[in-house]
Design a protein around this motif. Structure first.
Motif, PDB file in Angstrom:
ATOM      1  N   LEU A  40      71.560  16.759  32.932  1.00  0.00           N
ATOM      2  CA  LEU A  40      70.670  17.916  33.004  1.00  0.00           C
ATOM      3  C   LEU A  40      70.105  18.243  31.622  1.00  0.00           C
ATOM      4  N   LYS A  41      70.990  18.245  30.637  1.00  0.00           N
ATOM      5  CA  LYS A  41      70.568  18.532  29.263  1.00  0.00           C
ATOM      6  C   LYS A  41      69.537  17.520  28.788  1.00  0.00           C
ATOM      7  N   THR A  42      69.803  16.245  29.033  1.00  0.00           N
ATOM      8  CA  THR A  42      68.895  15.190  28.585  1.00  0.00           C
ATOM      9  C   THR A  42      67.523  15.336  29.235  1.00  0.00           C
ATOM     10  N   HIS A  43      67.506  15.583  30.547  1.00  0.00           N
ATOM     11  CA  HIS A  43      66.237  15.734  31.249  1.00  0.00           C
ATOM     12  C   HIS A  43      65.411  16.884  30.664  1.00  0.00           C
ATOM     13  N   ILE A  44      66.059  18.012  30.394  1.00  0.00           N
ATOM     14  CA  ILE A  44      65.332  19.171  29.883  1.00  0.00           C
ATOM     15  C   ILE A  44      64.867  18.930  28.449  1.00  0.00           C
ATOM     16  N   GLU A  45      65.701  18.315  27.639  1.00  0.00           N
ATOM     17  CA  GLU A  45      65.284  17.986  26.269  1.00  0.00           C
ATOM     18  C   GLU A  45      64.006  17.147  26.274  1.00  0.00           C
ATOM     19  N   VAL A  46      63.920  16.219  27.216  1.00  0.00           N
ATOM     20  CA  VAL A  46      62.750  15.342  27.289  1.00  0.00           C
ATOM     21  C   VAL A  46      61.558  16.083  27.890  1.00  0.00           C
ATOM     22  N   LEU A  47      61.735  16.655  29.071  1.00  0.00           N
ATOM     23  CA  LEU A  47      60.620  17.259  29.805  1.00  0.00           C
ATOM     24  C   LEU A  47      60.022  18.457  29.084  1.00  0.00           C
ATOM     25  N   ALA A  48      60.858  19.220  28.369  1.00  0.00           N
ATOM     26  CA  ALA A  48      60.383  20.418  27.678  1.00  0.00           C
ATOM     27  C   ALA A  48      60.079  20.174  26.206  1.00  0.00           C
ATOM     28  N   SER A  49      60.043  18.922  25.801  1.00  0.00           N
ATOM     29  CA  SER A  49      59.771  18.614  24.391  1.00  0.00           C
ATOM     30  C   SER A  49      58.290  18.795  24.082  1.00  0.00           C
ATOM     31  N   ASP A  50      57.984  19.012  22.811  1.00  0.00           N
ATOM     32  CA  ASP A  50      56.584  19.106  22.387  1.00  0.00           C
ATOM     33  C   ASP A  50      55.832  17.818  22.686  1.00  0.00           C
ATOM     34  N   ASP A  51      56.546  16.689  22.698  1.00  0.00           N
ATOM     35  CA  ASP A  51      55.924  15.400  22.950  1.00  0.00           C
ATOM     36  C   ASP A  51      55.282  15.340  24.337  1.00  0.00           C
ATOM     37  N   PHE A  52      55.788  16.158  25.286  1.00  0.00           N
ATOM     38  CA  PHE A  52      55.256  16.171  26.652  1.00  0.00           C
ATOM     39  C   PHE A  52      54.145  17.211  26.819  1.00  0.00           C
ATOM     40  N   GLN A  53      53.812  17.912  25.740  1.00  0.00           N
ATOM     41  CA  GLN A  53      52.607  18.737  25.639  1.00  0.00           C
ATOM     42  C   GLN A  53      52.468  19.795  26.729  1.00  0.00           C
ATOM     43  N   GLY A  54      53.585  20.298  27.242  1.00  0.00           N
ATOM     44  CA  GLY A  54      53.515  21.343  28.259  1.00  0.00           C
ATOM     45  C   GLY A  54      53.213  20.850  29.661  1.00  0.00           C
ATOM     46  N   ARG A  55      53.206  19.521  29.859  1.00  0.00           N
ATOM     47  CA  ARG A  55      53.153  18.891  31.185  1.00  0.00           C
ATOM     48  C   ARG A  55      51.989  19.385  32.065  1.00  0.00           C
ATOM     49  N   LYS A  56      50.822  19.527  31.491  1.00  0.00           N
ATOM     50  CA  LYS A  56      49.674  19.960  32.301  1.00  0.00           C
ATOM     51  C   LYS A  56      49.010  18.756  32.949  1.00  0.00           C
ATOM     52  N   PRO A  57      48.621  18.869  34.226  1.00  0.00           N
ATOM     53  CA  PRO A  57      47.881  17.778  34.859  1.00  0.00           C
ATOM     54  C   PRO A  57      46.617  17.415  34.076  1.00  0.00           C
ATOM     55  N   PHE A  58      46.217  16.152  34.180  1.00  0.00           N
ATOM     56  CA  PHE A  58      45.029  15.596  33.529  1.00  0.00           C
ATOM     57  C   PHE A  58      45.229  15.412  32.028  1.00  0.00           C
ATOM     58  N   THR A  59      46.445  15.468  31.527  1.00  0.00           N
ATOM     59  CA  THR A  59      46.683  15.296  30.102  1.00  0.00           C
ATOM     60  C   THR A  59      47.655  14.146  29.875  1.00  0.00           C
ATOM     61  N   GLU A  60      47.825  13.799  28.601  1.00  0.00           N
ATOM     62  CA  GLU A  60      48.837  12.806  28.242  1.00  0.00           C
ATOM     63  C   GLU A  60      50.213  13.268  28.687  1.00  0.00           C
ATOM     64  N   GLY A  61      50.402  14.589  28.726  1.00  0.00           N
ATOM     65  CA  GLY A  61      51.679  15.136  29.192  1.00  0.00           C
ATOM     66  C   GLY A  61      51.972  14.775  30.631  1.00  0.00           C
ATOM     67  N   GLU A  62      50.945  14.735  31.477  1.00  0.00           N
ATOM     68  CA  GLU A  62      51.161  14.318  32.872  1.00  0.00           C
ATOM     69  C   GLU A  62      51.599  12.857  32.921  1.00  0.00           C
ATOM     70  N   ILE A  63      50.927  12.003  32.196  1.00  0.00           N
ATOM     71  CA  ILE A  63      51.260  10.571  32.224  1.00  0.00           C
ATOM     72  C   ILE A  63      52.717  10.360  31.831  1.00  0.00           C
ATOM     73  N   LYS A  64      53.138  11.030  30.754  1.00  0.00           N
ATOM     74  CA  LYS A  64      54.521  10.871  30.293  1.00  0.00           C
ATOM     75  C   LYS A  64      55.511  11.429  31.307  1.00  0.00           C
TER      76      LYS A  64
END
Length: 540
Positions: A33-57
């Motif tokens: 759980l910790k690992t998933h959140i560290e990755v998904l909520a990282s700055d590298d995922f750019q806030g996970r908005k559709p149509f962005t590099e964050g979506e692809i990652k």
């Protein structure tokens, strides 16, 4: 708000008797759980908005995890379902002008109003459109209620109150009292204004009945927004928007209508909509971008009833990169909803190591929840697994990382037998079940389970949110207030390694996993309860 534990329903007992007792012994890994959140909520995922590099990652990460667990593709040979969306970047005029009675009011964009359009056009506007106050903007035949009765608002702009007439009435039989009905949701207000042929609809924001403060409106309804790309759709008003309460006061003061008096009258069955004797003008310019987003879907095929399905859902998206606040512009969405996505992955990992369930179990990570439940809406309209064959939906959105909770809070309590099964599992964990303490905020209509409910599938949305196992109610209440006031839909919704813990998240995950297993290994179909507005849909 603690509620005494009631006797388990017959339905829950039937489910208990038919569950594979060995299936639920696999633990959910706190480290995972910790690992998933560290990755998904990282700055590298750019806030996970559709149509962005964050979506692809994000999509690639989810697919990689499901493959690593040995789960099958959930859409034929694919782990994804395309969701056609259109992105409209709304640029409203700097001011909204209200004129009449020899007076002129200028409202400032973002500070006093937000405006946008769902029409896929480069420019939309209302020019000197007559303003009509339409109470709550509700037409509800079952309550003998019609705020639009006796007035034609075609081509006009309606101003409506947030929530529904039952809120703060003190009468639990008036609408649903403190519990918001769908008539109280902002989405309904716009839908009804469209049915009435209005050119515009402005909702008066107030923090308590809305369930969130103005900053949420300002952040959520400015800049780029996503919509399902549906050609030839139903009529849409030219302009949709919100105004602050202070802006509404300015408008009413310029009119001959007493705002306080009419706000009170709006709760009466004999309320009549009234023209404010004013005209409003505002324009919106759109940047238009069409693209495909993706739902991610994987499954474990059932051993005995592979064509009957239990669906776990969680939205993977958040708000991306937006307005800078305190030097930070990345809206990481750690709680909303890296936590729910991580919990779903934890359940998938644990189930992959268990005996095969009798029914198929589907894991659906949906896109564009933050833009109006669009990924789940597209799935409901274009189901991979037919609603008639889908036994239940279990949704995860915002699983707290503050430690184990005594409670299991059920949003939409009283809707389906799934909560009886959840109560049984909660009791086995030494916990109790309670209804949502803030039913007036309409949380039942604000996450993806609602799209499943709308097509008749019994849905459960529950987690521990009220009383900490050792630190009590006040401790959790203080954390909830901090989150609501400073983190929700803001850049501060970030993973904090110094304060986040994962025991409570794992406990909730185990509970929701056990509920799913009881349903998946049973011959029973959980039902909607009497009085649920979704019962007739399922029966049809």
């Amino acid at each position: 708000m603690k509620k005494n534990l009631a006797m388990l329903s017959i339905g829950a007992v039937l489910f208990a008797c038919q569950t594979n007792s060995e299936s639920s012994k696999q633990e959910i890994s706190e480290e995972s759980l910790k690992t998933h959140i560290e990755v998904l909520a990282s700055d590298d995922f750019q806030g996970r908005k559709p149509f962005t590099e964050g979506e692809i990652k994000t999509v690639n990460y989810l697919i990689d995890q499901f493959k690593a667990y040995g789960l099958e593709p959930g859409n034929g040979n694919s782990y994804t379902q395309d969701v056609p969306l259109v992105e409209l970047t709304a640029i409203p005029s700097e001011s909204m002008t209200v004129e009449g009675n020899g007076k002129k009011v200028e409202l400032k964009v973002l500070d006093e109003f937000v405006a946008y359009t769902e029409q896929v056009v480069e420019k939309a506007s209302i020019d000197a459109s007559e303003l009509v106050f339409a109470g709550y903007g509700v037409v509800a035949p079952e309550y003998n209620w019609n705020d639009y009765e006796g007035i034609d608002v075609k081509g006009k702009t309606v101003v409506v109150l947030v929530n529904d007439p039952g809120f703060a009435s003190g009468d639990s039989t008036f609408f649903k009292g403190e519990t918001m009905t769908y008539y109280g949701r902002w989405t309904y207000k716009y839908e009804e204004a469209a049915r009435q042929g209005a050119a515009g609809c402005l909702i008066i924001h107030e923090t308590v009945p809305a369930g969130y403060d103005w900053s949420v409106v300002r952040n959520s309804w400015s800049g780029a927004s996503l919509y399902l790309d549906q050609t030839g759709g139903a009529y849409q008003p030219d302009i949709l928007g919100w105004i602050t309460r202070n802006a509404a006061i300015k408008i009413f003061e310029a009119s001959d209508v007493d705002m306080k008096n009419y706000a009170v009258k709006s709760r009466s069955e004999d309320f009549n909509a009234v023209s404010l004797g004013l005209n409003v003008s505002v324009a919106v310019t759109n940047k238009i971008k069409r693209d495909q987003s993706r739902n991610v879907v994987a499954m474990i095929t059932g051993s005995e009833k592979p064509d009957e399905y239990v669906i776990y859902s969680a939205h993977w998206d958040h708000l991306g990169i937006g307005q800078e606040i305190d030097g930070d512009s990345i809206y990481n969405g750690a709680h909303d909803n890296a936590s729910g996505t991580a919990t779903m992955l934890g359940i998938a990992e644990a189930m992959s190591k268990m005996d095969q369930p009798k029914r198929s179990v589907v894991f659906l990570a949906v896109t564009a929840e933050e833009q109006g439940l669009l990924g789940s809406k597209h799935y409901a309209q274009n189901p991979i697994y037919l609603p008639a064959n889908t036994v239940a939906n279990i949704n995860m959105d915002g699983i707290t990382a503050w430690g184990p909770m005594k409670d299991l809070t059920v949003v939409g309590y009283g809707q389906s037998e799934l909560e009886d099964i959840a109560e049984e599992v909660a009791t086995s964990q030494g916990r109790y079940i309670i209804p949502d303490p803030e039913p007036g905020k309409g949380y039942f209509f604000r996450s993806d389970h609602f799209q499943f409910a709308k097509v008749g599938i019994p849905a459960l949305y529950a987690s521990g949110t009220y009383e900490h196992m050792t630190k009590g109610i006040n401790y959790v209440d203080s954390l909830n207030k901090v989150y609501s006031n400073t983190q929700y839909h803001q850049p501060k919704d970030e993973y904090n390694p110094d304060s986040w813990t994962f025991g409570g998240m794992a406990l909730d995950g185990m509970l929701l996993m056990e509920v799913g297993l009881k349903v998946a290994n049973s011959n029973e179909w959980p039902k909607w309860k009497a009085g649920s507005e979704f019962k007739s849909i399922r029966e049809q």
